[in-house]
Design a protein around this motif. Structure first.
Motif, short mmCIF file in Angstrom:
data_model
loop_
_atom_site.label_atom_id
_atom_site.label_comp_id
_atom_site.label_asym_id
_atom_site.label_seq_id
_atom_site.Cartn_x
_atom_site.Cartn_y
_atom_site.Cartn_z
N ARG A 117 0.84 -1.19 0.00
CA ARG A 117 0.00 0.00 0.00
C ARG A 117 0.87 1.24 0.00
O ARG A 117 2.10 1.16 0.04
CB ARG A 117 -0.93 -0.02 1.22
N ARG A 118 0.23 2.41 -0.02
CA ARG A 118 0.99 3.65 -0.11
C ARG A 118 1.98 3.80 1.05
O ARG A 118 3.09 4.30 0.88
CB ARG A 118 0.03 4.84 -0.13
N ALA A 119 1.59 3.33 2.23
CA ALA A 119 2.44 3.47 3.41
C ALA A 119 3.48 2.35 3.51
O ALA A 119 4.31 2.36 4.42
CB ALA A 119 1.59 3.50 4.67
N GLY A 120 3.43 1.37 2.61
CA GLY A 120 4.37 0.26 2.65
C GLY A 120 3.65 -1.08 2.65
O GLY A 120 2.47 -1.17 2.29
N TRP A 121 4.35 -2.12 3.06
CA TRP A 121 3.80 -3.47 3.04
C TRP A 121 2.98 -3.75 4.28
O TRP A 121 3.33 -3.34 5.38
CB TRP A 121 4.93 -4.50 2.95
N THR A 122 1.87 -4.48 4.10
CA THR A 122 1.01 -4.91 5.19
C THR A 122 0.85 -6.42 5.12
O THR A 122 0.61 -6.98 4.04
CB THR A 122 -0.39 -4.26 5.09
N SER A 149 10.93 -8.78 7.95
CA SER A 149 11.43 -7.49 8.40
C SER A 149 12.82 -7.26 7.83
O SER A 149 13.67 -8.15 7.88
CB SER A 149 11.47 -7.44 9.93
N LEU A 150 13.03 -6.09 7.29
CA LEU A 150 14.33 -5.72 6.75
C LEU A 150 14.58 -4.26 7.14
O LEU A 150 13.81 -3.37 6.77
CB LEU A 150 14.36 -5.88 5.23
N SER A 151 15.61 -4.05 7.94
CA SER A 151 15.93 -2.72 8.47
C SER A 151 14.72 -2.12 9.19
O SER A 151 14.46 -0.91 9.09
CB SER A 151 16.40 -1.79 7.34
N GLY A 152 13.97 -2.96 9.90
CA GLY A 152 12.88 -2.49 10.73
C GLY A 152 11.56 -2.30 10.01
O GLY A 152 10.58 -1.89 10.63
N ARG A 153 11.49 -2.60 8.73
CA ARG A 153 10.25 -2.44 7.98
C ARG A 153 9.85 -3.77 7.34
O ARG A 153 10.70 -4.58 6.97
CB ARG A 153 10.41 -1.37 6.89
N ILE A 154 8.52 -4.00 7.21
CA ILE A 154 8.03 -5.23 6.59
C ILE A 154 8.46 -5.26 5.12
O ILE A 154 8.35 -4.25 4.41
CB ILE A 154 6.51 -5.33 6.71
N ALA A 155 8.92 -6.42 4.68
CA ALA A 155 9.36 -6.57 3.30
C ALA A 155 9.15 -8.02 2.87
O ALA A 155 9.19 -8.93 3.70
CB ALA A 155 10.83 -6.18 3.17
N PRO A 156 8.93 -8.26 1.58
CA PRO A 156 8.84 -9.64 1.09
C PRO A 156 10.18 -10.35 1.24
O PRO A 156 11.23 -9.71 1.30
CB PRO A 156 8.47 -9.47 -0.39
N ILE A 157 10.15 -11.66 1.33
CA ILE A 157 11.38 -12.45 1.36
C ILE A 157 11.28 -13.52 0.28
O ILE A 157 10.21 -13.95 -0.10
CB ILE A 157 11.61 -13.11 2.74
N GLY A 158 12.43 -13.90 -0.24
CA GLY A 158 12.43 -14.98 -1.23
C GLY A 158 12.34 -14.52 -2.67
O GLY A 158 12.64 -15.28 -3.58
#
Length: 234
Positions: A10-15, A66-75
């Motif tokens: 979303r606009r604010a990042g990953w949920t 989590s990557l550098s404190g923010r939600i992020a996809p993995i793989g």
């Protein structure tokens, strides 16, 4: 079919959102607080199994994603996508297929892109298979930007320093998680290595990964134990 997990950008990042299916498998409802599901099944050895299946709550998703404190996809990395897959029209390298169909732009040719070994392919080198398995299952937390960065144990494929890979390294926190063992990885001695001990556990506070499983992945554990057993001291 028990649950479906989504990462929505979303606009604010990953949920991160988790949906649990009803018994007839006709509808899935959002469960922000997670859930527990009693599951019975027959494993690949033909043995009946019964487990307490744990659906993570929304905050727990951050522990892996989590990557550098923010939600992020993995793989979603080139090294994990650089392999041949079977599509309806035939077999094709996934990076090449996605480029040809317009899903990727600017990707290098497969022979120029990084590639992780297929951990189940016995024809590939043992070390490459074990490192690929640890990268996929542990490296998203155990890297300098992940949730386990404070441990000093890095299990992603980018890491090359032996001490950071666990060789001769003492854990930052002792207690039951270490199982009274002294070192994360002892070449030639899987029974003395904390990595194998934690992979073999299903006890909360001991088992690794901490989330996402209720049973021991025996095939992965066997691979990592063989990798440690055959490892030569530097």
């Amino acid at each position: 079919m028990l649950e479906t997990r989504l990462l929505i950008h979303r606009r604010a990042g990953w949920t991160a959102l988790t949906y649990v299916w009803n018994a007839p498998r006709t509808e899935a409802r959002l469960k922000r607080a997670g859930a527990r599901i009693d599951v019975s099944f027959t494993d690949t050895a033909g043995q009946p199994r019964q487990i307490d299946y744990r659906v993570p709550n929304q905050n727990q998703c951050k522990e892996c994603h989590s990557l550098s404190g923010r939600i992020a996809p993995i793989g979603v990395k080139a090294r994990n996508l650089n392999g041949v897959f079977v599509y309806p029209e035939g077999s094709e390298n996934q990076l090449a297929h996605w480029t040809r169909t317009g899903m990727l732009a600017g990707a290098p040719a497969p022979d120029k892109a990084p590639r992780a070994a297929v951990w189940t392919d016995a024809a590939e080198p043992l070390e490459a298979r074990a490192r690929a398995y640890l990268d996929a299952n542990c490296g998203h937390c155990h890297n300098p930007r992940g949730m386990a960065s404070n441990t000093g144990l890095n299990l992603d494929l980018e890491e090359t320093r032996l001490a950071k890979l666990g060789l001769g390294k003492r854990p930052v926190a002792a207690g039951k998680g270490a199982g009274n063992l002294d070192l994360d990885l002892v070449p030639g001695r899987p029974d003395a290595s904390i990595i194998g001990y934690r992979m073999a556990s299903t006890e909360p506070g001991v088992m690794m990964p901490e989330l996402g499983r209720s049973v021991v992945h025996t095939e992965g554990l066997a691979l990592v134990r063989e990798y440690i057993a055959r490892m030569q001291r530097p």
